[in-house]
Design an enzyme around this catalytic site. Structure first.
Site, PDB file in Angstrom:
ATOM      1  N   LYS A  79       0.824  -1.046  -0.235  1.00  0.00           N
ATOM      2  CA  LYS A  79       0.369   0.421   0.051  1.00  0.00           C
ATOM      3  C   LYS A  79       0.765   1.072   0.261  1.00  0.00           C
ATOM      4  CE  LYS A  79      -2.126  -0.923   3.813  1.00  0.00           C
ATOM      5  NZ  LYS A  79      -1.802  -2.627   3.472  1.00  0.00           N
ATOM      6  N   THR A  80       2.228   1.191   0.716  1.00  0.00           N
ATOM      7  CA  THR A  80       2.770   2.193   0.922  1.00  0.00           C
ATOM      8  C   THR A  80       3.932   2.605  -0.269  1.00  0.00           C
ATOM      9  OG1 THR A  80       2.749   2.065   3.473  1.00  0.00           O
ATOM     10  CG2 THR A  80       4.954   3.650   2.635  1.00  0.00           C
ATOM     11  N   THR A 173      -6.085  -1.045   7.773  1.00  0.00           N
ATOM     12  CA  THR A 173      -5.700  -2.823   7.346  1.00  0.00           C
ATOM     13  C   THR A 173      -6.874  -3.160   8.775  1.00  0.00           C
ATOM     14  OG1 THR A 173      -4.462  -2.759   9.846  1.00  0.00           O
ATOM     15  CG2 THR A 173      -3.069  -3.148   8.177  1.00  0.00           C
ATOM     16  N   ARG A 232       6.412  -8.485   1.247  1.00  0.00           N
ATOM     17  CA  ARG A 232       7.472  -7.782   2.754  1.00  0.00           C
ATOM     18  C   ARG A 232       7.788  -8.924   3.289  1.00  0.00           C
ATOM     19  NH1 ARG A 232       4.681  -4.417   7.301  1.00  0.00           N
ATOM     20  NH2 ARG A 232       4.893  -2.778   5.430  1.00  0.00           N
TER      21      ARG A 232
END
Length: 360
Positions: A79-80, A173, A232
């Site tokens: 998302k970032t 989230t 991640r």
């Protein structure tokens, strides 16, 4: 097969949160070098990318700010990164903060009063905004103005300060905790889903090239399968396997290197770690497979209820190993098979269980 390591070398291997996408690690700063800069470089989430590329191109053609963008999904899915890519594709400035960092309305006002036209302003964990800040954000998002109170008491008056048109990108989230008035002010809403192993393998191969390490295709797929569907986590596993390959595999990440590395880190084929398996085994051994209440289960494994519900259970439920019911948590038959245990009736399943191998 890589050679065995001695007890002194085991200190290098201990990392109890390698597959925790929710728990930040110091080395995650390295992720910035692995993050793509363009939409074409962003792997996975194809439906999100296709739609967003249209909206960005249209806004860029009109020389307007992109409509406010709301990104929903579990941690670690990008998302970032997508917010940064949006700013880069628009050729606009990028400002980033998190909702807990905004303590008072003046904190938000300080940021918005210094932005330039078409700036992309990213707020992470936007569901944690305080009500007073959220109210100020409503006006900024709709009217591109800030309400500011000057004076005190009877002499107090409200002044509206215009600000440049900007794009707010909110990420969360927990979409259910975001208020309806705030969600309704976002023009673009996109949901992220977990990545299949094939897409994670592509991400691992891309990251390996950036890290200048060679990875066999079967090794990349094995790492992808135990990365919880999260880029991640996949990058974090890749960096650890790079360490193993450097010391025990001649610098190349092969399937034997990954197999032994995952075993030494206590990560199994589903990406479960020690505490994940302890949760399942505790329910099976101590509570006959369930149901058992969250508070009782949390005490039995020595964790808080919030940690249990927010960090451990979601992935176990997603994998079909655990289910939440009105009566409590119940371990599914799939969990018994994964742990190598016979699936028995509730009255017979509370017996002692022997340790089992993580891999064939």
């Amino acid at each position: 097969m890589p050679r065995n390591v001695n007890s002194g070398e085991n200190n290098l291997l201990q990392n109890s949160s390698i597959v925790r996408s929710e728990i930040p690690a110091a080395e995650d700063n390295q992720d910035f070098s692995l993050r793509p800069q363009l939409l074409d470089e962003f792997l996975g989430q194809n439906s999100v990318k296709k739609n967003l590329s249209v909206f960005i191109e249209a806004a860029r053609t009109r020389q307007e700010s992109l409509d406010h963008l709301f990104l929903i999904g579990p941690p670690g899915l990008g998302k970032t990164t997508l917010a940064q890519i949006t700013a880069h594709e628009l050729g606009a400035d990028f400002k980033v903060t998190s909702a807990p960092a905004l303590e008072k309305p003046k904190d938000l006002a300080g940021i918005l009063s210094t932005i330039t036209p078409r700036t992309v302003f990213f707020i992470d964990e936007i569901h944690r905004l305080k009500p007073a800040i959220e109210e100020m954000l409503y006006i900024a998002m709709e009217d591109f103005e800030l309400d500011w109170i000057i004076g005190q008491g009877a002499a107090a008056r409200t002044v509206r300060i215009p600000i440049p048109h900007f794009t707010l990108v909110g990420a969360t989230t927990k979409a259910g905790m975001v208020s309806s008035p705030l969600i309704s002010r976002f023009g673009i809403i996109q949901r992220f889903s977990y990545y299949p192993p094939e897409e994670l393998a592509l991400i691992i191969n891309r990251s390996a090239k950036i890290l200048n390490v060679e990875v066999d295709s079967d090794a990349a797929l094995l790492m992808a399968e135990c990365s919880r569907g999260t880029p991640r986590v996949a990058n974090r596993v890749l960096r650890r396997m790079r360490d193993f390959a450097q010391i025990f595999g001649g610098g190349r990440i092969t399937k034997p290197v990954v197999t032994e590395g995952l075993q030494r880190l206590g990560i199994d084929s589903l990406g479960l770690e020690k505490y994940d398996r302890e949760i399942l085994l505790s329910i099976i051994q101590n509570y006959g497979g369930g149901p058992v209440g969250a508070e009782t289960l949390a005490i039995s494994i020595g964790e808080s209820i919030d940690t249990l519900e927010d960090y451990y259970e979601p992935y176990l439920i997603q994998c079909g190993l655990l289910q939440r019911t009105a009566r409590g948590r119940i371990v599914n038959e799939k969990a018994y098979r994964h742990l190598g245990l016979p699936f028995t009736s509730a009255e017979n399943s509370g017996r002692n269980v022997q340790n089992h191998l993580l891999f064939d």
